[in-house]
Scaffold this active site. Sequence first.
Site, PDB file in Angstrom:
ATOM      1  N   ASP B 521       0.859  -1.158   0.000  1.00 44.55           N
ATOM      2  CA  ASP B 521       0.000   0.000   0.000  1.00 44.55           C
ATOM      3  C   ASP B 521       0.910   1.226   0.000  1.00 44.55           C
ATOM      4  OD1 ASP B 521      -2.141   1.639   0.532  1.00 44.55           O
ATOM      5  OD2 ASP B 521      -1.745   1.545   2.686  1.00 44.55           O
ATOM      6  N   LYS B 522       0.376   2.380  -0.297  1.00 41.43           N
ATOM      7  CA  LYS B 522       1.246   3.542  -0.272  1.00 41.43           C
ATOM      8  C   LYS B 522       1.094   4.354   1.013  1.00 41.43           C
ATOM      9  CE  LYS B 522       0.576   7.509  -2.349  1.00 41.43           C
ATOM     10  NZ  LYS B 522       0.918   8.493  -1.345  1.00 41.43           N
ATOM     11  N   THR B 523      -0.099   4.925   1.154  1.00 42.78           N
ATOM     12  CA  THR B 523      -0.256   5.826   2.295  1.00 42.78           C
ATOM     13  C   THR B 523      -0.176   5.064   3.608  1.00 42.78           C
ATOM     14  OG1 THR B 523      -1.773   6.986   0.902  1.00 42.78           O
ATOM     15  CG2 THR B 523      -1.691   7.653   3.207  1.00 42.78           C
ATOM     16  N   ARG B 730      -1.048  15.633  -1.540  1.00 43.14           N
ATOM     17  CA  ARG B 730      -2.472  15.328  -1.619  1.00 43.14           C
ATOM     18  C   ARG B 730      -3.211  16.662  -1.678  1.00 43.14           C
ATOM     19  NH1 ARG B 730      -2.902  10.332   1.306  1.00 43.14           N
ATOM     20  NH2 ARG B 730      -4.831  10.915   2.306  1.00 43.14           N
ATOM     21  N   ARG B 911      -5.247   4.480  -7.941  1.00 40.81           N
ATOM     22  CA  ARG B 911      -6.703   4.588  -7.905  1.00 40.81           C
ATOM     23  C   ARG B 911      -7.366   3.231  -7.866  1.00 40.81           C
ATOM     24  NH1 ARG B 911      -9.202   9.790  -8.036  1.00 40.81           N
ATOM     25  NH2 ARG B 911      -7.534  11.257  -8.438  1.00 40.81           N
ATOM     26  N   LYS B 917      -7.285  -4.491  -5.104  1.00 37.88           N
ATOM     27  CA  LYS B 917      -5.983  -4.869  -4.551  1.00 37.88           C
ATOM     28  C   LYS B 917      -5.929  -6.372  -4.369  1.00 37.88           C
ATOM     29  CE  LYS B 917      -4.940  -0.620  -2.058  1.00 37.88           C
ATOM     30  NZ  LYS B 917      -4.482  -0.039  -0.803  1.00 37.88           N
ATOM     31  N   ASP B 941      -6.682  -2.242   2.982  1.00 35.37           N
ATOM     32  CA  ASP B 941      -5.677  -3.243   2.622  1.00 35.37           C
ATOM     33  C   ASP B 941      -6.034  -4.620   3.146  1.00 35.37           C
ATOM     34  OD1 ASP B 941      -4.078  -1.173   1.577  1.00 35.37           O
ATOM     35  OD2 ASP B 941      -3.493  -0.674   3.624  1.00 35.37           O
TER      36      ASP B 941
END
Lengths: 336, 1238
Positions: B521-523, B730, B911, B917, B941
């Site tokens: 995941d990123k954030t 962001r 996105r 995912k 996630d």
Amino acid sequence: MSSDDGSSKKVSKKPRYSRFTQQELPACKPILTPALVIGILMCLGIIFIPIGLLALSASENVVEVVDRYDDVCIPSTDQKVGFIKDPATNKTCIRTFTIPKKMRKPVYVYYQLDNFYQNHRRYVKSRSDRQLWNPKAEYSTSLCDPEGQTGDGKPIVPCGLIAWSLFNDTYSLSKNDAALQINKKDIAWRSDRTHKFSPNVYPKNFQNGTLIGGGKLDENIPLSQQEDLMVWMRTSALPTFRKLYGKIETDLEANEKITVTIQNNYNTYSFNGKKKLVISTATWIGGKNDFIGKMYMAVGGTSIVLGVIFSLLYVFKPRPLGDPSYLSWNKNPALD
Amino acid sequence: MMKGSQQQQQRPLLIPSPRTPGKEELPYTPVNASIDASIPVSSMPVKPYSDSQIEMSGDFVRNPSSQSIQSKSSSGYSIKEVSFREGSDVIVNPVVRYGSSGSNPGRYGSRGASSGGFGSSYKEIKDEDARLVYVNDPVRTNEKRFRFAGNSIRTSKYSFLTFLPRNLFEQFHRIAYIYFLVIAILNQLPQLAVFGRGASVLPLALVLFVTAVKDAYEDFRRHRSDRIENNRVASVLLNGEFGDKKWKDICVGEVVKISGNQTLPCDMVLLSTSDATGVSYVQTTNLDGESNLKTRYAKQETQAKASLLGEIGGLLIKCEKPNRNVYGFQANMEIDGKRISLGPSNIILRGCELKNTDWVIGVVVYAGKETKAMLNNAGAPSKRSRLEKHMNKEIIILSLFLVALCTVVSLSHGVWLRRHREELYLMQFYRKYDYSEPEVEKYEYYGLGMEIFFVFLMSVIVFQVMIPISLYISVELVRIGQAYFMIRDDRMFDKSTNSRFQCRALNINEDLGQIKYVFSDKTGTLTENKMEFQCASVGGVDYDNGKAISTEDGQTGYSVQVDGMVLRPKMTVKVDQDLLHLSKMKHTDEGKHLCDFLVALAACNTIVPLTVETSDSAVNLIEYQGESPDEQALVYAAASYGFMLVERSSGHIVIDIQGERPRFNVLGLHEFDSDRKRMSVIIGCPDQTVKVFVKGADTTMFKVIDKSLNLNMVKATESHLHAYSSKGLRTLVIGMREMSTSEFEQWQSSYDSASTALMGRANLLRKVANNVENNLRLLGASGIEDKLQQGVPEAIESLRTAGIKVWVLTGDKQETAISIGYSSKLLTSKMTQIVINNNSKDSCRKSLDDALQLYKKLSNVSNSNDAGHVAGTNQLALIIDGTSLVYILETELEEKLFELSSKCTAVLCCRVAPLQKAGIVALIKNRTDDMTLAIGDGANDVSMIQKADVGIGISGQEGRQAVMASDFSMGQFRFLVPLLLIHGHWNYQRISYMILYNFYRNVVLVFVLFWYVLFTGFTLTTAITDWSSMLYSIIYTSLPTIVVGILDKDLGRSTLLKYPQLYGAGQRGESYNGKLFWYTILDTLWQSITAFFIPLIAYWDSTVGVSALGDLWILAIVILVNVHLAMDVVRWYTITHIAVWGSILATFICVMVIDAWPFLPGYWAFFMIAKTKLFWVCLLGIVVAGLVPRFVVKVFVQHCKPSDIQIARVAEKFGHLQGDAETEMNPIFDLPQRTATT
């Protein structure tokens, strides 16, 4: 924004450092270097070959006379089993043989049975060790069936198939017409005499059935003195086995003629078992058996040969120890 | 209110398997929440995944394929679907979870419009599904058929009486124990009694006993804590007065009063609170681990009544049946003939703590085991490691061996019986007892067929160790040891969150050593998820802290003085001087514009300000609590410019504007929803004007902004936005407009009717919101930075060197994602980027084909360029967005995507929705054997964490849902490097060696037993005593393998970090595979032959007894097996020495003890045989002859075809790797500076 300082109040859960938890304990890391490998192999050779030679020579020094008598000590009829089972027949049999080499005392007299499955599961289990020691436990015969109790429910002591099938051929030796004393004392283990077979337990109802398995026991002699029984009850590991009959406490010279008077009582005919009389000396390697010597020679020899091969390999096809350039990704980056 | 992200996160645990989501648009910028006196902020959507999917509001469904997806998915969720159908045309918060910034959609909003957004509260509760609670009338509430659970809880599993049966029942759920048991039972049959009864039951009894003691102890502790819990005291309304009552006696319908800082005894609907507006705050740490305060509301209607205790009675609450959804609650309450609906924000749950509130009064609706907290007491899902699956395959092979051996033995026995059929009778083996009968019957002879069958069963009993039961137990022990080391590793301790590494799943440790794909995941995972306000574009002018003064060191942040107290925001933000200056010039147009902007930042949110006292009594800090870090960042930013939000109640807010404290009435609030992707708040300003403030994602905001007002400014802002997102910030766009009185009244009436509607509330509210949110004046935009976590680029670099493919899956915008990709070194400038953004299936197909063509071209070029290093320049990076994935996942295009992605060095999906995912993880998992790992921190996630072979949760800012669903959790992304490269590698090496070794160890014994059986007429006599063969895997050989399995290290930490490539050994399965298994079996065969036949031949024709030879064999095997292990040990610790040599010693001692027992047939056998030299010569010969081949092969392979691990090990020893070996990771040169550029 500055970072949250709220956590500082809490007790830190940081694991306390120790070499153990960080898996950094001091350790010895042996590496198989060429020197070590060659050293190990050569050492093995150096240790094994002499032991092998010693074992071979020990085996070589053993003098052993084996005489099979079951086939000759019986009338050549088809009624072998009938003959042997008949208590009335005369089963005396005389054998003679020559001592090939000087045999130093003590000379052991063994009987050897072939094809006698003393390690058959039913046979091995058919005994009561409690009964042998404890006079009060004579009824603990549950494992002994079908030789646990007599037809009218009396316990058989010693019970079970093993005791029931006690070997009962007898040998008497003579040398040049003079009787040769066979010492039958101390042929069983001392531990058996003192702790396993009780001086207070006497044979009872033994071999009283209609079918006789083997030897009888004198009911007036306690088990602790029945050494033949003790030897017999140490069941052998293999279908073919020897058991100690007695010891001759004198030297036997080469070419001496030995005459053996055999009472051929024991029935091996019903299962095609062979009976042999063995007179042998013993060394540290046991009886005559050069297997250990040969095996040690082979292992030692192989080690030395391998040591030589590895030496050649290290000389002609050397590889620097632990050179990172040999790592697969360094050799062939494209495969990375 | 509950934190949004949590709500979603908890939920997924209940969803068995993720599906690919539909394709809604993914909101980027979230916003909002609502405050409303009567309908307070309702929290979140209840069913993050399924809701959004199943709900097919027309405009979302873009193509038929998604329909099929939905229908597919619906099969598993039919119940939910039905409930939605019933919900008629209401659109429930469709995308919710996919929203916002990638990782934590939940955080922003995802609250549906008012209570409607929350699951199915718009729906009537049917009588049969409802529970009726008569307030303050527990008798009536609990009458007859409605006997609700009392409040006493029982977490303990057993009582004194049920312990034995239940515990045994549970233990025998393990197949291994059943095997044990069956064997032990077989052995009890007289015909089959191979071993003595005691000996055969011992191992099983031992294991059962140890486990039972452990269980009993745990249960005892639970009993104790239950007792303490049940006997706590709460204040309950009885006969008009509050009196003490034990928790366990509280029942549904009673009215309970809770004081500040008390823990709640059960789930209660709030009736009134000490705050006049009905607000209360609870801390849910016990429930979900979050320390944020959540706001809960009492309904105005009851708030008024509750002051008169007598009048509380007569209320009827109708609520849903107990369920485990912590974030959902629906009910309604009849009060004065009116029905008002209750949502999750009106209920406080057991286990929470009341904070910042003097007292609350509530009515118990769920008690005891029906409370949500208790219903959620469930363990983590269990996975099975790949190695274990492999191992099970080999165990099947071993059981085939076992069957083969047994068949050989039993058939041979049949032949033996047949050949000796005449002699059986005479040898007395099969003779009946009574000899006097003329007809002599055979004794216990059951006929040839039965005898063969019995021998077969007996041989199963004798050879039972072929199946290494002890292996399962030792592997578990080793895993516990490994987990201990992982948890204790101080390199994986996160200081900032004070969290250790956690092993939640114990049985997949070794999978960490075989990972091929990492889905991140990123954030919050790559980034810190600590939002920092970076820059703003106000009125078309970019203020990006160019001349910022850092206030962090000097602590000179903005503060106000009230009554001699200094009030300061808890966190300070870097302030742009121009902007600060401008904010003080309220008389200018720009100043007013900015003022509106800052008021919007301070007001348009759901943040609750809390005053925190500091050690300095004159200074109070103001802390902003809220669900969305972005909102917090904005409020802190506003505070730094002098617009400090100091007070919020349900009806108004107070903002300290540079010393003045105007009060703004919050007249209405439209929550964020993923359709509108914006939120708005309607504020009655002190100057009697009514203003609408809106903030939201640029895409949707620009649609509702009146561009004609100031086209240039709009253009400028758009370009600033683009610049911000390229920097990885962001962005949010902020707008406002004034409402005329008539317009406001019109809005108010429609808002009221919408919010009280029983049916379709959410949809109505959305319509209301859409009517208001238009023709906005653009105020500006903000850029918030989510900083990259420490060490992320280095970690990604290391992982990539280790041959692990790192994919980043984020909900963020493409520009943001790419920018983070660069700064995290996922993307490099050398890579060729393939970007796929498509809106239809055909264009997707075309893009994929083109990309594959491109790849072929590139690879041709690189081939002609003589391979090698050049390949690096042609690395591909695939960037694909969620919309395209909608057309690809679960269609035939998946195959192409897989082909393409497997050729790419880096893959970046932006996105993407949470279920996408999982879909991407499934894409890889279904097509390769490669191990996948998913790492994330948020609720979104969860699906991929559960889908992947190994799921890792980051315990960061976002609550615990990801952690709850994960197998391992840790504080930082960079810990992945030590976790995989070091611990994963070690775990894998250790466990795989251990499995092979255990196979070998047991099979050697079985072979020796088998060889002997061949010499006993196939009657399964064992020369080795019963006790020795039982103790073999318990005492003689078990400890060394466990110690080695826990402690041995093939390579040191620094070597593994220096050469991440060494990780490849695990990926390629080098330490455990079919080939190694068969080599091991061959080796086993040889060793068993030497161990058996050397004594056999050496003692041929001798007087040796069965017991003595048996002792020789068992000792030979034990020494052989332990020396074998010693040969393979890499690192000798003291404890290893103790274990290995100690085991051999222990074996000697055990054998002596067994032989010192006069009642056993083998009495004194060991001492007699040990006196002879031949015995010792045999032992030495066996060990050397047995191990020389292995030794030679080992040396030979090491010299001629060494594996990387072997080279590295030697290099480590001889110091070729020293020097920079201490550096943990490769240094990184150009960390992009996103700040301070102007």
